[in-house]
Design an enzyme around this catalytic site. Structure first.
Site, mmCIF file in Angstrom:
data_model
loop_
_atom_site.group_PDB
_atom_site.id
_atom_site.type_symbol
_atom_site.label_atom_id
_atom_site.label_comp_id
_atom_site.label_asym_id
_atom_site.label_seq_id
_atom_site.Cartn_x
_atom_site.Cartn_y
_atom_site.Cartn_z
ATOM 1 N N CYS A 133 -10.589 -21.152 -47.460
ATOM 2 C CA CYS A 133 -10.087 -20.684 -48.758
ATOM 3 C C CYS A 133 -9.949 -19.170 -48.685
ATOM 4 O O CYS A 133 -10.766 -18.501 -48.034
ATOM 5 C CB CYS A 133 -11.062 -21.083 -49.860
ATOM 6 S SG CYS A 133 -10.593 -20.533 -51.531
ATOM 7 N N CYS B 153 -10.132 -4.449 -63.305
ATOM 8 C CA CYS B 153 -10.999 -5.493 -63.847
ATOM 9 C C CYS B 153 -12.356 -4.903 -64.234
ATOM 10 O O CYS B 153 -13.051 -4.308 -63.401
ATOM 11 C CB CYS B 153 -11.187 -6.609 -62.828
ATOM 12 S SG CYS B 153 -9.630 -7.277 -62.173
ATOM 13 N N CYS C 7 -15.616 -5.638 -62.126
ATOM 14 C CA CYS C 7 -15.582 -5.626 -60.665
ATOM 15 C C CYS C 7 -15.965 -4.279 -60.053
ATOM 16 O O CYS C 7 -15.285 -3.265 -60.302
ATOM 17 C CB CYS C 7 -14.200 -6.029 -60.178
ATOM 18 S SG CYS C 7 -14.132 -6.195 -58.373
ATOM 19 N N CYS D 157 -14.802 -19.093 -47.251
ATOM 20 C CA CYS D 157 -13.885 -18.408 -48.158
ATOM 21 C C CYS D 157 -13.815 -16.930 -47.781
ATOM 22 O O CYS D 157 -14.846 -16.305 -47.510
ATOM 23 C CB CYS D 157 -14.360 -18.546 -49.600
ATOM 24 S SG CYS D 157 -14.666 -20.257 -50.104
ATOM 25 N N CYS E 278 -8.174 -23.275 -56.392
ATOM 26 C CA CYS E 278 -9.548 -22.942 -56.770
ATOM 27 C C CYS E 278 -9.438 -21.922 -57.887
ATOM 28 O O CYS E 278 -9.025 -20.782 -57.655
ATOM 29 C CB CYS E 278 -10.306 -22.383 -55.571
ATOM 30 S SG CYS E 278 -12.003 -21.883 -55.926
ATOM 31 N N CYS F 269 -9.694 -1.440 -54.675
ATOM 32 C CA CYS F 269 -8.686 -2.289 -55.322
ATOM 33 C C CYS F 269 -8.034 -1.538 -56.482
ATOM 34 O O CYS F 269 -8.723 -0.935 -57.318
ATOM 35 C CB CYS F 269 -9.335 -3.566 -55.829
ATOM 36 S SG CYS F 269 -8.161 -4.699 -56.621
ATOM 37 N N ARG G 138 -17.943 -25.491 -59.245
ATOM 38 C CA ARG G 138 -18.732 -24.625 -58.372
ATOM 39 C C ARG G 138 -19.649 -23.707 -59.183
ATOM 40 O O ARG G 138 -19.182 -22.924 -60.006
ATOM 41 C CB ARG G 138 -17.819 -23.773 -57.480
ATOM 42 C CG ARG G 138 -16.922 -24.612 -56.595
ATOM 43 C CD ARG G 138 -16.140 -23.777 -55.587
ATOM 44 N NE ARG G 138 -15.258 -24.652 -54.812
ATOM 45 C CZ ARG G 138 -15.630 -25.316 -53.737
ATOM 46 N NH1 ARG G 138 -16.857 -25.194 -53.280
ATOM 47 N NH2 ARG G 138 -14.776 -26.096 -53.100
#
Length: 318
Positions: free
Chosen positions: A134, A61, A64, A102, A194, A57, A266
């Protein structure tokens, strides 16, 4: 467009901070009352999460392991999955008890083309199994949100991660406004949102309150609010931080429940670090969904055998 400077956001942040600082038993009691007024407390949704494209990616972040910026992590990059394989895994998840499936791809933003078309096929396949679907794919344009809605997508996940003031300490490749814009496209297309965040990244209590205040002031608030505890991964900038303590996650769940009474709150990443008793307190505080399965994208999750014990503990004694 959502206005972060709206006075109601600041007022809600003050309320959230006061709740986060309240005596824990008082906070639990208040949150439990709100939860029972709006939900069946025995209804705890099980959602399964699959990475359909792992690693590489371009976002930076700090938490991550899938970021291409964190080269010391050593994550095995995996190519985009075949839709048939994804739908087969969704069927397995359903057979194991999951109600929502998801799918996440390590993208900065959605690009039109064969891979996005494959995502649409996955969504249609999951919905054909009579499961909620999702996805989390990064930033969306309006027409892409509309295409996902037409395919039958139940909800789009796009977390704020933290409060607007602390955000720049965690992410430099995408702005807070970028995140809000994608969420506006999702809402305009008629899908559920979400959206939640992560605690334990070095943020202050006020930063946590600010994040919850932004969420609570969406019109309407998100239908689903994931509360994640940082899983420190060696090789990421936050890999040295300690795990979040149970009382912190319980306070976040309770405050989210009070501020967003109708949402699914959640209990998400980091759940593997909490005991069954800790998790039961989270359910008392208003959590009514978990991610179910041994892995969350690339992070460990509470095992199916432990979750079986968890739900047996919650059940009535015959």
């Amino acid at each position: 467009m959502f206005d972060l400077n709206n006075s109601s956001v600041a007022e809600t942040a003050d309320q959230a901070e006061a709740l986060l600082k309240a005596p824990l038993l008082d906070l639990l009691h208040q949150a439990a009352d709100v939860h029972r007024a709006h939900h069946d407390v025995t209804d705890i949704q099980k959602a399964s999460l699959l990475s359909v494209k792992t690693g590489g990616c371009p976002e930076d972040c700090a938490y991550c392991p899938q970021s291409a910026h964190h080269k010391e992590v050593g994550l095995q990059k995996e190519h985009f999955m075949n839709p048939d394989a994804v739908i087969e895994m969704a069927q397995r998840a359903k057979s194991a008890g999951a109600e929502r499936f998801c799918m996440g791809a390590a993208w900065r933003k959605v690009r039109d083309g064969a891979e996005f078309d494959a995502v649409l096929e996955m969504v249609r396949g999951v919905r054909g199994l009579d499961m909620e679907a999702c996805v989390t794919l990064g930033m969306l344009q309006r027409h892409q949100a509309e295409a996902l809605a037409e395919a039958g997508l139940t909800a789009y996940n796009h977390n704020l991660d933290t409060g607007p003031e602390f955000y720049g300490e965690i992410i430099g490749t995408r702005t807070y406004r970028d995140r809000l814009e994608t969420l506006e496209h999702v809402r305009a297309a008629g899908m559920s949102i979400c959206c939640g965040g992560i605690i334990g990244m070095g943020e202050s209590l006020r930063d946590r309150a600010d994040m919850l205040a932004v969420l609570a002031n969406f019109t309407p608030p998100p239908e689903s609010v994931p509360i994640n505890a940082l899983i420190p991964v060696k090789g990421t900038p936050l890999g040295h931080l300690p795990r979040v303590r149970a009382p912190e996650i319980i306070r976040m769940v309770a405050t989210a429940r009070i501020l967003m009474p109708k949402a699914r709150v959640r209990l998400s990443a980091g759940r593997d670090g909490f005991s069954i008793s800790d998790q039961i307190l989270c359910f008392m505080a208003g959590a009514n969904s978990i991610f179910y399965g041994d892995e969350l994208l690339t992070a460990p999750n509470s095992s199916l055998s432990l979750d079986k014990e968890l739900f047996e503990t919650l059940a009535a004694i015959e």
